[in-house]
Design an enzyme around this catalytic site. Sequence first.
Site, mmCIF file in Angstrom:
data_model
loop_
_atom_site.group_PDB
_atom_site.id
_atom_site.type_symbol
_atom_site.label_atom_id
_atom_site.label_comp_id
_atom_site.label_asym_id
_atom_site.label_seq_id
_atom_site.Cartn_x
_atom_site.Cartn_y
_atom_site.Cartn_z
ATOM 1 N N LYS A 1 0.070 -5.436 -39.624
ATOM 2 C CA LYS A 1 1.586 -5.270 -39.379
ATOM 3 C C LYS A 1 2.082 -4.089 -38.503
ATOM 4 O O LYS A 1 2.970 -4.257 -37.845
ATOM 5 C CB LYS A 1 2.023 -5.154 -40.989
ATOM 6 C CG LYS A 1 2.314 -6.685 -41.529
ATOM 7 C CD LYS A 1 2.766 -6.547 -42.904
ATOM 8 C CE LYS A 1 1.479 -6.387 -43.891
ATOM 9 N NZ LYS A 1 0.387 -7.617 -43.465
ATOM 10 N N GLU B 1 9.396 6.965 -17.219
ATOM 11 C CA GLU B 1 8.132 7.483 -17.207
ATOM 12 C C GLU B 1 7.624 6.990 -18.809
ATOM 13 O O GLU B 1 6.572 6.683 -19.089
ATOM 14 C CB GLU B 1 8.286 9.107 -17.110
ATOM 15 C CG GLU B 1 8.353 9.495 -15.788
ATOM 16 C CD GLU B 1 8.705 11.129 -15.929
ATOM 17 O OE1 GLU B 1 7.484 11.706 -15.394
ATOM 18 O OE2 GLU B 1 9.798 11.449 -16.265
ATOM 19 N N SER C 1 14.368 19.946 -17.251
ATOM 20 C CA SER C 1 13.198 20.826 -17.650
ATOM 21 C C SER C 1 13.521 22.091 -18.380
ATOM 22 O O SER C 1 14.635 22.661 -18.276
ATOM 23 C CB SER C 1 12.012 21.324 -16.135
ATOM 24 O OG SER C 1 11.401 22.339 -16.464
ATOM 25 N N LYS D 1 15.697 20.680 -12.150
ATOM 26 C CA LYS D 1 14.765 19.350 -12.452
ATOM 27 C C LYS D 1 15.900 18.358 -13.036
ATOM 28 O O LYS D 1 16.691 18.724 -13.956
ATOM 29 C CB LYS D 1 13.638 19.620 -13.371
ATOM 30 C CG LYS D 1 12.645 20.392 -12.774
ATOM 31 C CD LYS D 1 11.917 19.536 -11.439
ATOM 32 C CE LYS D 1 11.213 18.463 -11.792
ATOM 33 N NZ LYS D 1 9.804 18.403 -12.444
ATOM 34 N N HIS E 1 0.842 -1.403 -0.018
ATOM 35 C CA HIS E 1 0.048 0.040 -0.102
ATOM 36 C C HIS E 1 0.835 1.185 0.135
ATOM 37 O O HIS E 1 0.500 2.264 0.474
ATOM 38 C CB HIS E 1 -0.889 0.129 1.333
ATOM 39 C CG HIS E 1 -1.658 -1.221 1.416
ATOM 40 N ND1 HIS E 1 -3.047 -1.528 1.068
ATOM 41 C CD2 HIS E 1 -1.442 -2.335 2.117
ATOM 42 C CE1 HIS E 1 -3.396 -2.752 1.389
ATOM 43 N NE2 HIS E 1 -2.295 -3.124 2.091
HETATM 44 N N1 ARG Z 1 -0.129 -6.271 -48.379
HETATM 45 C C1 ARG Z 1 -1.089 -7.459 -48.170
HETATM 46 C C2 ARG Z 1 -1.184 -7.824 -46.638
HETATM 47 O O1 ARG Z 1 -0.599 -6.987 -45.996
HETATM 48 C C3 ARG Z 1 -0.474 -8.753 -48.786
HETATM 49 C C4 ARG Z 1 -1.562 -9.830 -49.092
HETATM 50 C C5 ARG Z 1 -2.400 -9.208 -50.086
HETATM 51 N N2 ARG Z 1 -3.379 -10.343 -50.618
HETATM 52 C C6 ARG Z 1 -4.407 -9.934 -51.407
HETATM 53 N N3 ARG Z 1 -5.114 -10.965 -51.731
HETATM 54 N N4 ARG Z 1 -4.798 -8.635 -51.661
HETATM 55 O O2 ARG Z 1 -1.924 -8.569 -46.180
#
Ligand code: ARG
Length: 466
Positions: A334, A299, A286, A292, A159
Amino acid sequence: MSKQSPTSRSGRFTSGPGEDVARFTESISFDWRLWWHDIHGSLAHAAMLERIGVLTRAELKAIQGGLGQIAAEIEAGTFKWKPELEDVHMNIEAELTKRVPAGAKLHTARSRNDQVALDVRMWLRDEIIEFARELRDLQRALVELGAANASVIIPGYTHVQRAQPVYFAHHLLAYVEMLDRDYGRLLDCFNRVNVCPLGSGAIAGSTLPLDREFVATELAFVDAKGRPLVTQNSMDAVSDRDFAIEFCSLAALVAMHLSRLSEDVILWASSEFNFIKIADAYTTGSSLMPQKKNPDIAELTRGKSGRVYGNLVALLTLLKGLPMTYNRDLQEDKERLFDTVDTVRACARLNAAMLRHTSVNAAVCAAAASDSALLATDLADYLVRQGMPFRHAHHAVGAAVALAEKLGKPLGDLTAEELASVNAAFGADAKDSFNLGKAMARRNLTGAPGTKEVAKQLARWKKALK
Ligand code: ARG
């Protein structure tokens, strides 16, 4: 911008996408990072195509030469990525085909659907190996800091209230344990990433006699005995992103652990605690207040846990409504995965460096640890050793705390007589409970912050992390 790639859908489509459509659908701005893995995946696929007679030896050589050239240009930064070619796969293939006629054969029995799954798995595999090293190094930095301050005792807190004394090293080793579980999860995740999806085609494999096992072996998708690991269902293989989600989920745990460590570091570096000093190079000043020195790395590590959690939720949400199999939605995976990997790896590296440039204010820690109230439980244990039930002992020590408060002195400064006046079970040796050195020596259960036990744990980790 409306130029069509000869390698894409040129047979079916009469006009290319408009500029805003191209910008909306492209992924080259971020998936260019997969180039190395894309090229190596293609090299393995081409080698296999030659083995099964789709490519001649000369065609394979030409493709290898062309891909080698392209790789060198990408590496040198002279390769021109074209957004109108959408993604890394089409950019590389289109350029190859322009240079090498046989390049038009490379995409035989392959779809970008299995290609992108392959590339991401290969990329993540490499990142996991690097990240595993960085996690180990962070554990090492924690052990080093603990070992360099092996005799330092601090109050342990519950605590955020002083609770019981612990070795500073014991506190740091708590994080080493957390990171060790993370390390285990990371290796476990690797096993599910390390399966080759190539040969799944767009959804239904191929009618051509591909050698999937050969490709898998070429690309090191093998088990401990060197046997190839290939996906077992073509539909699952092109639509599965579990491996990415799994990574993001273990990364969320890592981020949470590092955020907690950061919170401790921030508290310890405050003037109020003043237990540690972070070297100037790992803090910032700072713009307004000249005095500071801010623990920005800690952080930001705490703050970045937010984006790591966000990425995990984004991926789970991305996948949850997708019908089988590949849907373009998957392209959105991605940036979330890349950002997660980049973030947790940077956090691990920067925290290791910061800890290696952190010193401990031993005198301040000693003063804080000398608070005799931290040993109130030890005093109760003393009464238990005299045969008193713990609940009664707790009550008796509570009365002693109240007396000390009334007399305006620390608990440990009560005389033997004053203790005896609270409860006759307090003998002349009761005050021995306040001897910090002896108190630490008594805590020798496995996992406890006792003198011998902490030394043992430090030695164990030093050996394990060698
Ligand atoms: N740029 C696409 C991705 O990142 C690759 C696969 C694309 N496939 C398709 N059938 N358009 O998923």
